[in-house]
Design an enzyme around this catalytic site. Structure first.
Site, PDB file in Angstrom:
ATOM      1  N   PHE A  22      49.757  63.261  39.313  1.00  0.00           N
ATOM      2  CA  PHE A  22      49.200  62.080  38.657  1.00  0.00           C
ATOM      3  C   PHE A  22      47.853  61.741  39.292  1.00  0.00           C
ATOM      4  O   PHE A  22      46.919  61.311  38.627  1.00  0.00           O
ATOM      5  CB  PHE A  22      50.165  60.905  38.795  1.00  0.00           C
ATOM      6  CG  PHE A  22      49.753  59.686  38.016  1.00  0.00           C
ATOM      7  CD1 PHE A  22      49.833  59.660  36.632  1.00  0.00           C
ATOM      8  CD2 PHE A  22      49.274  58.560  38.674  1.00  0.00           C
ATOM      9  CE1 PHE A  22      49.448  58.535  35.916  1.00  0.00           C
ATOM     10  CE2 PHE A  22      48.888  57.438  37.964  1.00  0.00           C
ATOM     11  CZ  PHE A  22      48.979  57.426  36.588  1.00  0.00           C
ATOM     12  N   ARG A  45      39.125  66.972  56.492  1.00  0.00           N
ATOM     13  CA  ARG A  45      39.661  65.705  56.002  1.00  0.00           C
ATOM     14  C   ARG A  45      40.242  65.896  54.607  1.00  0.00           C
ATOM     15  O   ARG A  45      39.664  66.586  53.771  1.00  0.00           O
ATOM     16  CB  ARG A  45      38.563  64.630  55.926  1.00  0.00           C
ATOM     17  CG  ARG A  45      38.054  64.161  57.283  1.00  0.00           C
ATOM     18  CD  ARG A  45      39.086  63.293  57.983  1.00  0.00           C
ATOM     19  NE  ARG A  45      38.572  62.751  59.227  1.00  0.00           N
ATOM     20  CZ  ARG A  45      38.695  63.345  60.416  1.00  0.00           C
ATOM     21  NH1 ARG A  45      39.342  64.506  60.500  1.00  0.00           N
ATOM     22  NH2 ARG A  45      38.202  62.781  61.494  1.00  0.00           N
ATOM     23  N   ARG A  50      41.314  59.549  42.988  1.00  0.00           N
ATOM     24  CA  ARG A  50      41.976  58.919  41.830  1.00  0.00           C
ATOM     25  C   ARG A  50      40.959  58.404  40.818  1.00  0.00           C
ATOM     26  O   ARG A  50      41.306  57.668  39.896  1.00  0.00           O
ATOM     27  CB  ARG A  50      42.912  57.807  42.277  1.00  0.00           C
ATOM     28  CG  ARG A  50      42.241  56.570  42.825  1.00  0.00           C
ATOM     29  CD  ARG A  50      43.265  55.583  43.369  1.00  0.00           C
ATOM     30  NE  ARG A  50      44.295  55.242  42.426  1.00  0.00           N
ATOM     31  CZ  ARG A  50      44.278  54.159  41.651  1.00  0.00           C
ATOM     32  NH1 ARG A  50      43.251  53.332  41.687  1.00  0.00           N
ATOM     33  NH2 ARG A  50      45.277  53.895  40.840  1.00  0.00           N
ATOM     34  N   ALA A  90      42.078  44.834  36.150  1.00  0.00           N
ATOM     35  CA  ALA A  90      41.452  46.062  36.664  1.00  0.00           C
ATOM     36  C   ALA A  90      41.918  47.260  35.852  1.00  0.00           C
ATOM     37  O   ALA A  90      42.964  47.209  35.189  1.00  0.00           O
ATOM     38  CB  ALA A  90      41.787  46.273  38.142  1.00  0.00           C
ATOM     39  N   MET A  92      41.078  51.910  35.322  1.00  0.00           N
ATOM     40  CA  MET A  92      40.350  53.118  35.669  1.00  0.00           C
ATOM     41  C   MET A  92      39.289  53.437  34.626  1.00  0.00           C
ATOM     42  O   MET A  92      39.481  53.198  33.425  1.00  0.00           O
ATOM     43  CB  MET A  92      41.303  54.317  35.795  1.00  0.00           C
ATOM     44  CG  MET A  92      42.429  54.111  36.806  1.00  0.00           C
ATOM     45  SD  MET A  92      41.823  53.734  38.460  1.00  0.00           S
ATOM     46  CE  MET A  92      40.948  55.257  38.852  1.00  0.00           C
ATOM     47  N   GLU A 106      39.899  46.304  29.543  1.00  0.00           N
ATOM     48  CA  GLU A 106      41.001  45.877  30.397  1.00  0.00           C
ATOM     49  C   GLU A 106      41.248  44.374  30.301  1.00  0.00           C
ATOM     50  O   GLU A 106      42.389  43.921  30.377  1.00  0.00           O
ATOM     51  CB  GLU A 106      40.729  46.289  31.845  1.00  0.00           C
ATOM     52  CG  GLU A 106      40.756  47.790  32.081  1.00  0.00           C
ATOM     53  CD  GLU A 106      42.133  48.407  31.834  1.00  0.00           C
ATOM     54  OE1 GLU A 106      43.145  47.704  32.001  1.00  0.00           O
ATOM     55  OE2 GLU A 106      42.187  49.598  31.470  1.00  0.00           O
ATOM     56  N   GLU A 110      44.984  43.509  29.388  1.00  0.00           N
ATOM     57  CA  GLU A 110      45.823  42.937  30.444  1.00  0.00           C
ATOM     58  C   GLU A 110      45.941  41.418  30.376  1.00  0.00           C
ATOM     59  O   GLU A 110      46.919  40.859  30.884  1.00  0.00           O
ATOM     60  CB  GLU A 110      45.289  43.344  31.822  1.00  0.00           C
ATOM     61  CG  GLU A 110      45.377  44.845  32.082  1.00  0.00           C
ATOM     62  CD  GLU A 110      45.119  45.232  33.518  1.00  0.00           C
ATOM     63  OE1 GLU A 110      45.453  46.372  33.886  1.00  0.00           O
ATOM     64  OE2 GLU A 110      44.590  44.397  34.288  1.00  0.00           O
ATOM     65  N   GLU A 156      52.166  52.928  28.868  1.00  0.00           N
ATOM     66  CA  GLU A 156      51.808  53.096  30.277  1.00  0.00           C
ATOM     67  C   GLU A 156      52.740  52.315  31.192  1.00  0.00           C
ATOM     68  O   GLU A 156      52.472  52.162  32.379  1.00  0.00           O
ATOM     69  CB  GLU A 156      50.351  52.657  30.489  1.00  0.00           C
ATOM     70  CG  GLU A 156      49.357  53.505  29.704  1.00  0.00           C
ATOM     71  CD  GLU A 156      47.915  53.044  29.885  1.00  0.00           C
ATOM     72  OE1 GLU A 156      47.659  52.179  30.756  1.00  0.00           O
ATOM     73  OE2 GLU A 156      47.052  53.556  29.160  1.00  0.00           O
TER      74      GLU A 156
END
Length: 202
Positions: A22, A45, A50, A90, A92, A106, A110, A156
């Site tokens: 994911f 590292r 994401r 918020a 992506m 969003e 939301e 989602e």
């Protein structure tokens, strides 16, 4: 103050993906210039990739009210008193989308709101020690009286409850430690420093 180093002061030795699900994890091997002079030994590292995100502070300067959302965040279940967190809106940034387009989308998905004005404030890195994620932070001028109900995209698995409260009440939740996620803390602290400017001319 000008910083001494830039991207040109890194020698990238290798970069490859070590996990793809994911989310994605990439491994970087590199050398970098040292403050004392010369170069570091090779450093390895792992970086959590994401993508980048947008965070939106819905604020009504007329009523001096803030719209927050509440939803479950399972990664904190072991360390928080409750994994249901009060947050800002918020989401992506998907390929082909601008940050401002995501901010409007969003806010609608939301919180069920349409911004009368969307203003970019800044960008910041959420956890630069381990993740590349960058947030573009906006404040949205909204009519808080229109905010209510439960929202989110069912496909989602989103289950998002809207809360409307005074700016002072929201900031008190931060001071009391009830609000303890970085994006919301940053947004509410910024609002506390700047709300006078946002209310000017009303």
């Amino acid at each position: 103050m000008k910083q001494k180093f830039s991207r040109d002061d890194i020698e990238m030795l290798s970069q490859h993906t070590v996990y793809q699900g994911f989310f994605r994890v990439d491994e970087y091997r590199f050398k970098h210039r040292l403050f004392a002079g010369g170069w570091s030994e090779p450093v390895t590292r792992e970086v959590f990739e994401r993508g980048h995100a947008v965070v939106v502070l819905p604020y009504d300067p007329v009523s001096d009210k803030v719209v927050l959302i509440e939803q479950i965040r399972i990664p904190v279940v072991a360390d928080a008193s409750t994994p249901w967190l009060f947050e800002l809106v918020a989401g992506m940034i998907e390929p082909g989308e601008s940050a401002e387009q995501v901010a409007h989308r969003e806010l609608r998905e939301e919180a069920g709101l349409v911004a009368n004005k969307m203003v970019r404030v800044c960008d910041y890195f959420a956890s630069p020690g381990g993740s590349s994620e960058r947030f573009d932070f906006y404040w949205a001028k909204v009519d808080a009286s229109l905010a209510s109900g439960i929202h989110g995209i069912s496909e989602e698995h989103e289950d998002i409850k809207v809360h409307v409260m005074s700016r002072e009440a929201a900031y008190q939740l931060l001071c009391d430690g009830v609000i303890n996620n970085a994006s919301t803390m940053i947004g509410l602290q910024w609002l506390q420093l700047n709300y006078h400017k946002l209310r000017e001319g009303l």
